[in-house]
Design an enzyme around this catalytic site. Sequence first.
Site, PDB file in Angstrom:
ATOM      1  CB  THR A 106      -7.075  -1.209   5.845  1.00 34.21           C
ATOM      2  OG1 THR A 106      -6.755  -2.544   5.443  1.00 34.21           O
ATOM      3  CG2 THR A 106      -5.801  -0.517   6.233  1.00 34.21           C
ATOM      4  CG  ASP A 107     -11.834   1.482   5.479  1.00 36.54           C
ATOM      5  OD1 ASP A 107     -12.359   1.260   6.580  1.00 36.54           O
ATOM      6  OD2 ASP A 107     -11.292   2.564   5.186  1.00 36.54           O
TER       7      ASP A 107
ATOM      8  CD  GLU B  96       0.260  -4.221   9.703  1.00 37.30           C
ATOM      9  OE1 GLU B  96      -0.628  -3.770  10.440  1.00 37.30           O
ATOM     10  OE2 GLU B  96       0.250  -4.140   8.464  1.00 37.30           O
TER      11      GLU B  96
ATOM     12  CG  ASP C 279      -1.809   1.934  15.007  1.00 34.26           C
ATOM     13  OD1 ASP C 279      -2.433   1.179  14.233  1.00 34.26           O
ATOM     14  OD2 ASP C 279      -2.198   2.191  16.157  1.00 34.26           O
TER      15      ASP C 279
ATOM     16  CG  ASP D 297      -6.440  -2.041  14.772  1.00 32.60           C
ATOM     17  OD1 ASP D 297      -7.059  -1.271  14.017  1.00 32.60           O
ATOM     18  OD2 ASP D 297      -5.560  -1.665  15.570  1.00 32.60           O
TER      19      ASP D 297
ATOM     20  N   GLY E 142      -3.140 -11.774   7.670  1.00 30.23           N
ATOM     21  CA  GLY E 142      -3.990 -12.298   8.740  1.00 30.23           C
ATOM     22  C   GLY E 142      -4.904 -13.415   8.269  1.00 30.23           C
TER      23      GLY E 142
ATOM     24  CD  GLN F  67      -0.985  -0.967   3.602  1.00 30.14           C
ATOM     25  OE1 GLN F  67      -2.201  -1.046   3.505  1.00 30.14           O
ATOM     26  NE2 GLN F  67      -0.327  -1.490   4.633  1.00 30.14           N
TER      27      GLN F  67
HETATM   28  N1  AAT Z   1      -5.064   1.081  14.913  1.00 29.96           N
HETATM   29  C1  AAT Z   1      -5.794   1.630  13.858  1.00 29.96           C
HETATM   30  C2  AAT Z   1      -5.044   1.458  12.599  1.00 29.96           C
HETATM   31  C3  AAT Z   1      -5.507   0.811  11.531  1.00 29.96           C
HETATM   32  S1  AAT Z   1      -4.347   0.348  10.396  1.00 29.96           S
HETATM   33  C4  AAT Z   1      -4.842  -1.221   9.826  1.00 29.96           C
HETATM   34  C5  AAT Z   1      -3.658  -2.128   9.536  1.00 29.96           C
HETATM   35  O1  AAT Z   1      -4.157  -3.332   8.966  1.00 29.96           O
HETATM   36  C6  AAT Z   1      -2.629  -1.579   8.556  1.00 29.96           C
HETATM   37  O2  AAT Z   1      -1.396  -1.447   9.203  1.00 29.96           O
HETATM   38  C7  AAT Z   1      -2.570  -2.626   7.453  1.00 29.96           C
HETATM   39  O3  AAT Z   1      -1.266  -2.842   6.936  1.00 29.96           O
HETATM   40  C8  AAT Z   1      -3.109  -3.846   8.156  1.00 29.96           C
HETATM   41  N2  AAT Z   1      -3.652  -4.884   7.267  1.00 29.96           N
HETATM   42  C9  AAT Z   1      -4.388  -4.698   6.142  1.00 29.96           C
HETATM   43  N3  AAT Z   1      -4.680  -5.888   5.589  1.00 29.96           N
HETATM   44  C10 AAT Z   1      -4.132  -6.849   6.384  1.00 29.96           C
HETATM   45  C11 AAT Z   1      -4.091  -8.267   6.306  1.00 29.96           C
HETATM   46  N4  AAT Z   1      -4.690  -8.930   5.315  1.00 29.96           N
HETATM   47  N5  AAT Z   1      -3.436  -8.932   7.299  1.00 29.96           N
HETATM   48  C12 AAT Z   1      -2.829  -8.264   8.313  1.00 29.96           C
HETATM   49  N6  AAT Z   1      -2.832  -6.916   8.403  1.00 29.96           N
HETATM   50  C13 AAT Z   1      -3.472  -6.210   7.458  1.00 29.96           C
HETATM   51  C14 AAT Z   1      -6.953   0.595  11.274  1.00 29.96           C
HETATM   52  C15 AAT Z   1      -7.564   1.820  10.724  1.00 29.96           C
HETATM   53  C16 AAT Z   1      -9.028   1.663  10.436  1.00 29.96           C
HETATM   54  C17 AAT Z   1      -9.453   2.635   9.384  1.00 29.96           C
HETATM   55  C18 AAT Z   1     -10.917   2.646   9.244  1.00 29.96           C
HETATM   56  N7  AAT Z   1     -11.335   3.579   8.246  1.00 29.96           N
END
Ligand code: AAT
Length: 284
Positions: free
Chosen positions: A159-160, A107, A87, A157, A139, A32
């Site tokens: 991303t969208d 992560e 984070d 926790d 994950g 990303q």
């Molecule tokens: N603590 C709030 C921060 C986040 S960041 C979400 C994290 O999910 C990112 O670091 C991203 O790299 C990770 N991520 C994304 N896809 C995967 C995956 N398939 N496996 C493991 N980790 C992953 C959340 C923010 C929420 C925003 C809402 N709009």
Amino acid sequence: MLDLWYTENHTDNVRFSIKTNKHIHSETSPFQQIDFFESEEFGTFFTLDGLMMVNEKDEFVYHDMITHVAMATNPNIKKVLVIGGGDGGTVRELTRYASIEQIDMVEIDERVVRLSQEYLPITAGKLTDPRVTLLFEDGLAYVKNKEDGYYDLILVDSTDPIGPGEGLFSHDFYNNCFRVLTDDGILINQHESPYYPSYAHEMKRAHSKIKGLFPITRVYQFHMPTYPSGHWLFGFASKKFDPLKDADLDAWNALGLKTKYYNTDIHAGAFALPTFVKEMLNDA
Ligand code: AAT
């Protein structure tokens, strides 16, 4: 003096902007686009693929709410899996519980962790706690390969559901979460927002999948000033515990943890949803 504004699209017709002092870092990882900024209003913040993830000013809302609702429902949680959360804010809140023995954080993007350690020590500061193991992988694959009945709590926790986070909203993923949870396990997951239709659509999709898998499924809300519409949700799914009937709120208060958003009144209140949200979830 030049005005530097960070702008993201909350819908095709709505934009959200923050005046920034500095664009501290920008890179494209294998997963990303990552950007870190400095601002007056929100302090340091970072975005992934042009969407706000974490900032110093409102991160307490999100990290309190993803962690303490489940912890107050079952004080005997010992093994926790965090998926995403690079984070470190979610891990930071978990490390405040002496009763937790193991925290595995999976992560997908190591760069988010390393950059947060550099620029956001406020959230990343507890990633070095001896109970924490960092695993840099997807994950989705992690839960697929994990043995049955291992974790007491899973916090998604993520991303969208666009980009690398997409798989974390799939039926397969939720099904594996169910399997790797203990008999009294709890799953908290990213539930998006009920307000703008594109987010509400994802909320309903996630909810309908989880509803078919777990005997107890609830949704709770909180106020996130920097997420689209400011109205955000987590899902609470569990095999045994009801977050309202079974939570031992007195026991949680007796722990004496100082929190800035969560309290035991919020615990009960957060599950009281507006009518339009209830209707959408019932239809899901
Ligand atoms: N603590 C709030 C921060 C986040 S960041 C979400 C994290 O999910 C990112 O670091 C991203 O790299 C990770 N991520 C994304 N896809 C995967 C995956 N398939 N496996 C493991 N980790 C992953 C959340 C923010 C929420 C925003 C809402 N709009």
